[in-house]
Design a protein around this motif. Structure first.
Motif, PDB file in Angstrom:
ATOM      1  N   ARG A  75       5.342  -4.677   3.035  1.00 23.29           N
ATOM      2  CA  ARG A  75       4.998  -3.291   2.550  1.00 23.29           C
ATOM      3  C   ARG A  75       3.969  -2.839   3.967  1.00 23.29           C
ATOM      4  NH1 ARG A  75       6.119  -2.098  -3.256  1.00 23.29           N
ATOM      5  NH2 ARG A  75       6.968  -3.614  -4.422  1.00 23.29           N
ATOM      6  N   PHE A  76       3.864  -1.402   4.123  1.00 23.27           N
ATOM      7  CA  PHE A  76       2.757  -1.135   5.138  1.00 23.27           C
ATOM      8  C   PHE A  76       2.555   0.320   5.220  1.00 23.27           C
ATOM      9  CE2 PHE A  76       7.185  -0.875   7.191  1.00 23.27           C
ATOM     10  CZ  PHE A  76       7.467   0.077   7.655  1.00 23.27           C
ATOM     11  N   ASN A  77       1.661   0.407   5.494  1.00 23.03           N
ATOM     12  CA  ASN A  77       1.720   2.107   5.809  1.00 23.03           C
ATOM     13  C   ASN A  77       1.437   2.299   7.193  1.00 23.03           C
ATOM     14  OD1 ASN A  77       0.213   2.447   3.186  1.00 23.03           O
ATOM     15  ND2 ASN A  77      -1.842   1.422   4.551  1.00 23.03           N
ATOM     16  N   ARG A  83       5.181   2.586   2.918  1.00 21.14           N
ATOM     17  CA  ARG A  83       5.990   2.136   3.347  1.00 21.14           C
ATOM     18  C   ARG A  83       6.459   1.078   2.788  1.00 21.14           C
ATOM     19  NH1 ARG A  83       8.956   4.146   8.771  1.00 21.14           N
ATOM     20  NH2 ARG A  83      10.759   3.728   7.869  1.00 21.14           N
ATOM     21  N   THR A  84       7.780   0.328   2.182  1.00 22.50           N
ATOM     22  CA  THR A  84       8.475  -0.458   2.057  1.00 22.50           C
ATOM     23  C   THR A  84       9.962  -0.571   2.704  1.00 22.50           C
ATOM     24  OG1 THR A  84       9.864  -0.095   0.225  1.00 22.50           O
ATOM     25  CG2 THR A  84       7.737  -0.545  -0.884  1.00 22.50           C
ATOM     26  N   TRP A  85      10.479  -2.228   3.428  1.00 22.80           N
ATOM     27  CA  TRP A  85      10.990  -2.190   4.005  1.00 22.80           C
ATOM     28  C   TRP A  85      11.822  -4.042   3.911  1.00 22.80           C
ATOM     29  CZ3 TRP A  85      13.307   1.277   8.194  1.00 22.80           C
ATOM     30  CH2 TRP A  85      14.494   0.338   8.274  1.00 22.80           C
ATOM     31  N   ASP A  86      13.025  -3.744   3.391  1.00 29.03           N
ATOM     32  CA  ASP A  86      13.543  -5.156   3.388  1.00 29.03           C
ATOM     33  C   ASP A  86      14.329  -5.909   3.892  1.00 29.03           C
ATOM     34  OD1 ASP A  86      13.022  -4.772   0.367  1.00 29.03           O
ATOM     35  OD2 ASP A  86      15.407  -3.495  -0.199  1.00 29.03           O
ATOM     36  N   LEU A  87      14.160  -7.018   4.062  1.00 29.55           N
ATOM     37  CA  LEU A  87      14.753  -7.667   5.605  1.00 29.55           C
ATOM     38  C   LEU A  87      14.888  -9.428   5.427  1.00 29.55           C
ATOM     39  CD1 LEU A  87      12.736  -9.898   6.362  1.00 29.55           C
ATOM     40  CD2 LEU A  87      10.847  -7.551   7.302  1.00 29.55           C
TER      41      LEU A  87
END
Length: 279
Positions: A75-77, A83-87
């Motif tokens: 999770r980041f701005n 925003r979120t990003w799956d990795l």
């Protein structure tokens, strides 16, 4: 020569074919201009591998982290948006472009890749309903890929070049040392999902260096078939869309053609690699 080699590597336009013929008279061109004849050769996409075929395949929900990968969510701005990003957190890897000097061929390995099988066999539009049942595909080559000898960087106390040399022996049977390997390049794999670092090495072998039969580590369940790609067939192989091959192999073969062209003009292999493979 460099300009013509780059044209060969990135396009198969009529101009590049003329450049290919000028750079590689008979050696590369005469057996690859006829793509139909190439497809009929030993690397035909319809050739069944001389390996046990997988059976009783079942797809299940991901059970969670394993020794090979761990799903993560970041999770980041960025700007004014959260925003979120799956990795997937995974190991780095090494791979080796092996050139057999006497056969004038690139040594590749063929093996079953479950992820490729899944992508081809399970409908992306209805994957949820397929997760609890077996998937079937009649084509015997489904899921089988052609690759360079490769492995994960997961052995403590060993350099990347040492791991790469071990993989060459385990998978192909040719004994090489870490000092024999030349580092071609380093790149990021699947930057949207993993971002892991892959090192590409180059080594030349001859038949005297073959001390085993290859095939992978049996205790790890590996089933690997050794295959030889004649260098004269590389241009056609690069533009055969029926092959299931990783991008790293395509890049490495393009580098090999460029290196051969450069060396025909007086360059050495040392001019075509990054630095000593002491990683």
């Amino acid at each position: 020569a460099i300009r013509r080699s780059l044209l060969l590597a990135f396009t198969m336009s009529s101009a590049s074919l003329k450049a290919t013929k000028a750079l590689y008279p008979r050696r590369y061109y005469h057996r690859t201009r006829n793509f139909a004849a190439y497809i009929a050769r030993s690397f035909s996409s319809d050739k069944s591998p001389d390996l046990p075929l997988p059976r009783d395949i079942r797809v299940e929900e991901n059970p969670g982290p394993s020794k090979f990968m761990t799903p993560r969510r970041i999770r980041f701005n960025q700007g004014e948006r959260a925003r979120t990003w799956d990795l997937i957190e995974s190991h780095d890897a090494v791979c080796v472009l092996v050139h057999h000097a006497e056969k004038d061929a690139i040594i590749l390995v063929r093996q079953f890749r479950p992820a490729v099988y899944y992508r081809d066999s399970v409908s992306s539009e209805d994957s949820s309903s397929s997760l609890s049942s077996s998937t079937t595909k009649t084509k015997s080559t489904a899921g089988f890929t052609l690759e360079m000898p490769a492995g994960l960087v997961d052995k403590k106390g060993k350099s990347r070049s040492q791991i790469a040399a071990e993989e060459v022996y385990e998978e192909t049977g040719y004994r090489v040392s870490a000092d024999d390997l030349k580092l071609v390049n380093r790149y990021r794999a699947s930057v949207g999902l993993m971002g892991s670092i892959h090192d590409v090495f180059y080594v030349q072998v001859n038949e005297k260096m073959r001390e085993g039969r290859g095939g992978g580590v049996e205790n790890d369940g590996e089933n690997i078939e050794v295959a030889y790609l004649p260098t004269e067939d590389i241009p056609a192989f690069l533009y055969d869309p029926e092959k299931d091959v990783p991008a790293g192999l395509l890049y490495s073969l393009q580098w090999f053609l460029l290196a051969q062209a450069r060396m025909s003009q007086g360059a050495s292999i040392g001019d075509m690699v990054l630095r000593p493979a002491k990683l």
